[in-house]
Scaffold this motif. Structure first.
Motif, PDB file in Angstrom:
ATOM      1  N   LYS A 449       9.425 -24.826 -52.645  1.00 54.53           N
ATOM      2  CA  LYS A 449      10.568 -24.125 -53.211  1.00 54.53           C
ATOM      3  C   LYS A 449      11.591 -25.096 -53.789  1.00 54.53           C
ATOM      4  CE  LYS A 449      10.078 -20.151 -50.185  1.00 54.53           C
ATOM      5  NZ  LYS A 449      10.734 -19.229 -49.255  1.00 54.53           N
ATOM      6  N   GLU A 450      12.370 -24.611 -54.685  1.00 58.19           N
ATOM      7  CA  GLU A 450      13.316 -25.446 -55.406  1.00 58.19           C
ATOM      8  C   GLU A 450      14.757 -25.273 -54.931  1.00 58.19           C
ATOM      9  OE1 GLU A 450      10.833 -25.344 -59.613  1.00 58.19           O
ATOM     10  OE2 GLU A 450      12.540 -24.003 -59.303  1.00 58.19           O
ATOM     11  N   ILE A 451      14.937 -24.561 -53.844  1.00 58.47           N
ATOM     12  CA  ILE A 451      16.294 -24.310 -53.384  1.00 58.47           C
ATOM     13  C   ILE A 451      17.021 -25.594 -53.015  1.00 58.47           C
ATOM     14  CG2 ILE A 451      15.947 -21.972 -52.556  1.00 58.47           C
ATOM     15  CD1 ILE A 451      15.483 -23.068 -49.799  1.00 58.47           C
ATOM     16  N   ILE A 452      18.335 -25.541 -53.119  1.00 59.94           N
ATOM     17  CA  ILE A 452      19.205 -26.642 -52.718  1.00 59.94           C
ATOM     18  C   ILE A 452      19.792 -26.276 -51.364  1.00 59.94           C
ATOM     19  CG2 ILE A 452      21.235 -27.998 -53.345  1.00 59.94           C
ATOM     20  CD1 ILE A 452      20.720 -27.115 -56.267  1.00 59.94           C
ATOM     21  N   ARG A 453      19.674 -27.169 -50.399  1.00 59.42           N
ATOM     22  CA  ARG A 453      20.141 -26.899 -49.042  1.00 59.42           C
ATOM     23  C   ARG A 453      21.547 -27.474 -48.891  1.00 59.42           C
ATOM     24  NH1 ARG A 453      17.048 -23.407 -46.337  1.00 59.42           N
ATOM     25  NH2 ARG A 453      16.879 -24.544 -44.380  1.00 59.42           N
ATOM     26  N   VAL A 454      22.547 -26.593 -48.872  1.00 60.91           N
ATOM     27  CA  VAL A 454      23.948 -27.009 -48.821  1.00 60.91           C
ATOM     28  C   VAL A 454      24.515 -26.686 -47.446  1.00 60.91           C
ATOM     29  CG1 VAL A 454      26.242 -26.693 -49.851  1.00 60.91           C
ATOM     30  CG2 VAL A 454      24.198 -26.603 -51.292  1.00 60.91           C
TER      31      VAL A 454
END
Length: 555
Positions: A449-454
């Motif tokens: 997945k390409e999500i950004i973990r903030v």
């Protein structure tokens, strides 16, 4: 356990088929089996407490008042606001009425609130005084919107001159009439559990724009009947274990974790300690004050548990179980927690589209970092070869694919995305890379997945790069954009944008201008703290999608 047919993982624990047909019916039966005088909710910040009897009475009374205000089966409730006892009661009123609800993330700004409110088809807003301005555009445009007419606005806290409040709904019910009207008929409205959604909630947008997931009553009921999973405090069976638990509940109600876990854990019969204003020292102090035995934590927050100052400052000897999920937890930190507090440490694995894929490790097994345990009852899992799609054997990394009783029912108004989420044999493709050991325990090792973990306080927020890209394209000077995550010192990420300006651009646009453009509208978790870089072209793969791997390698 590993099935004999072609490397398919299945649970050895039988599925408990619920006799109840709806979540509201199940919750009502559970609450009626408890002593009305037992405390079920505690707000660590305000000190407010609620008993089982008060929860039943107030939620039924509010349900009756909502019906009197014209609420019908066709309505959907959008919730936005911090965790609180009032928020909890309103959720239970929705369960007992049989109305679907739509939690909105507490990190959202006005832009996301408006988009997600409209996409779910919600008609009722329940929020706080402080958060009401984020619905201004939705409310102002309601006269021009025949799909999402705002039928009712309810304020959790305080008073409001224009809209209904929580306290007014309790008064409007009259003298205990709510009990007689709804108690004999839960849920109040007719619900088809095989088709009617219990909850509408948006994904993080891992491979595109956030999608609105439908989860049916049946999926939640199967989850609530599971025992021994990593959120179940009753797994503790050692002779010295306390028989009475108290559960810390740090999960935001606006996320799938809080929305699904609230009824699940409250129906276990133990008090939940919630945090209307979250602060890590308040949580540590609450463990000491309420003798909390069960603590949910997150990787960024878990490190604080082993801080010498925290360990010496607070008496957290009551802890018996610490669990985590949502991201990989550092093995050395987990071992330190086990050693310092003498607790059971468990990791779980799940997602919005499939709640609780694993059950958490067997507590009789030795702790091993990354062990999420075997698959949960009623769930099948395979690890698919990335090239061929064929199921792999133990200790071979591939994409985890699942199917089973808790699978989501679809994406709202997005049948194409729903179809593309499955392989030809009906397996849901999670987008996560992992493997299983010879005992059938699952380990997550990477993400497709390409999500950004903030980082957002005590948890991680999944941020969609596509959503930020689409917003950037509304800027009059931007022609194309690519967004990726940039690692930071806290072990999480910040969004960075690569921007191509319009050809022939005459107006001077700086990186500060673009950062401000995003910060003025989007949630703080989506602000471009990783920076803005200007490029001549946006590199794409052959099907036209942004080549995010290329930009990640540039970081």
């Amino acid at each position: 356990m590993l099935s004999s047919d072609s490397n398919i993982l299945r649970s050895s624990i039988p599925v408990v088929i619920p006799t109840e047909r709806t979540v509201g019916e199940y919750v009502w039966h559970k609450l009626n089996s408890f002593d009305d005088n037992n405390v079920c909710l505690i707000d660590a910040y305000t000190g407010q407490q609620l008993t089982v009897g008060q929860l039943k009475h107030q939620s039924l009374s509010i349900g009756r008042a909502l019906v009197a205000k014209g609420v019908t089966k066709s309505d959907k409730i959008a919730f936005y606001g911090h965790n609180s006892i009032q928020h909890s009661v309103l959720r239970f009123a929705a369960y007992f009425l049989g109305l679907p609800f739509c939690p909105l993330s507490p990190t959202f700004g006005a832009y996301e609130v408006g988009h997600e409110y409209r996409s779910t088809g919600a008609t009722i807003i329940m929020t706080t005084n402080d958060d009401l301005p984020k619905f201004k555009d939705v409310i102002d445009n309601t006269d021009n919107n025949t799909v999402n007419v705002v039928k009712l606005v309810v304020i959790f806290d305080g008073q409001h001159k224009d809209y209904l409040t929580y306290d007014q709904l309790l008064i409007d019910d009259g003298a205990n009439d709510g009990q007689s009207l709804l108690a004999a008929r839960v849920p109040y409205f007719d619900v088809d559990p095989d088709n009617d959604p219990f909850i509408y909630i948006h994904t993080s947008g891992s491979t595109g724009s956030p999608k609105c997931v439908k989860l049916k009553h049946q999926s939640i009921l199967i989850l609530m009947h599971e025992r021994g999973h990593f959120l179940d405090p009753d797994i503790v069976s050692s002779p010295g274990a306390l028989k009475k638990h108290c559960i810390a509940f740090p999960y935001p109600f606006g996320h799938i974790s809080g929305s699904a876990i609230l009824p699940l854990q409250l129906c276990m019969g133990y008090p939940l300690v919630i945090y209307s204003q979250f602060d890590e020292h308040l949580l540590f102090k609450s463990v000491e004050t309420y003798r909390i035995t069960f603590l949910g934590t997150f990787p960024s927050f878990g490190r604080r548990l082993v801080d010498p100052d925290v360990f010496s400052r607070y008496d957290m000897s009551s802890l018996q179980i610490v669990n985590t999920g949502g991201a990989a937890f550092p093995g050395n930190v987990a071992r330190d927690i086990i050693d310092k507090y003498n607790v059971i440490f468990r990791e779980g694995y799940g997602m919005t589209e499939y709640l609780f894929i694993t059950a958490g490790r067997n507590i009789a097994d030795e702790f091993k970092s990354g062990n999420c345990g075997p698959v949960s009852p009623g769930t099948e899992c395979k690890v698919a070869d990335l090239a061929t799609g064929q199921p792999l054997g133990p200790n071979s990394d591939g994409e985890l694919c699942v199917r089973g009783l808790k699978l989501f029912a679809g994406y709202v108004n997005n049948d194409r995305a729903f179809g593309e989420a499955f392989d030809s044999d009906g397996w849901y493709r999670t987008g996560d890379i992992g493997h299983y050991d010879p005992s059938g325990n699952i380990y997550i090792t990477d993400r497709l997945k390409e999500i950004i973990r903030v980082a957002d306080g005590n948890l991680y927020v999944n941020v969609s790069p596509v959503e930020i890209e689409q917003f950037l394209l509304t800027h009059p000077s931007i022609a194309e954009a690519a967004v990726v995550g940039v690692n930071n010192r806290s072990g999480t990420q910040w969004p960075r944008a690569y921007v191509k300006l319009n050809s022939g651009q005459t107006t001077v646009v700086s990186d500060i201008d673009i950062k401000k453009f995003v910060a003025d509208t989007l949630a703080y978790t989506k602000q471009l703290k990783g920076g803005v870089q200007f490029v001549d072209n946006i590199k794409r793969i052959n099907i036209g999608k942004v080549d995010r791997k290329f930009y990640r390698n540039m970081v």
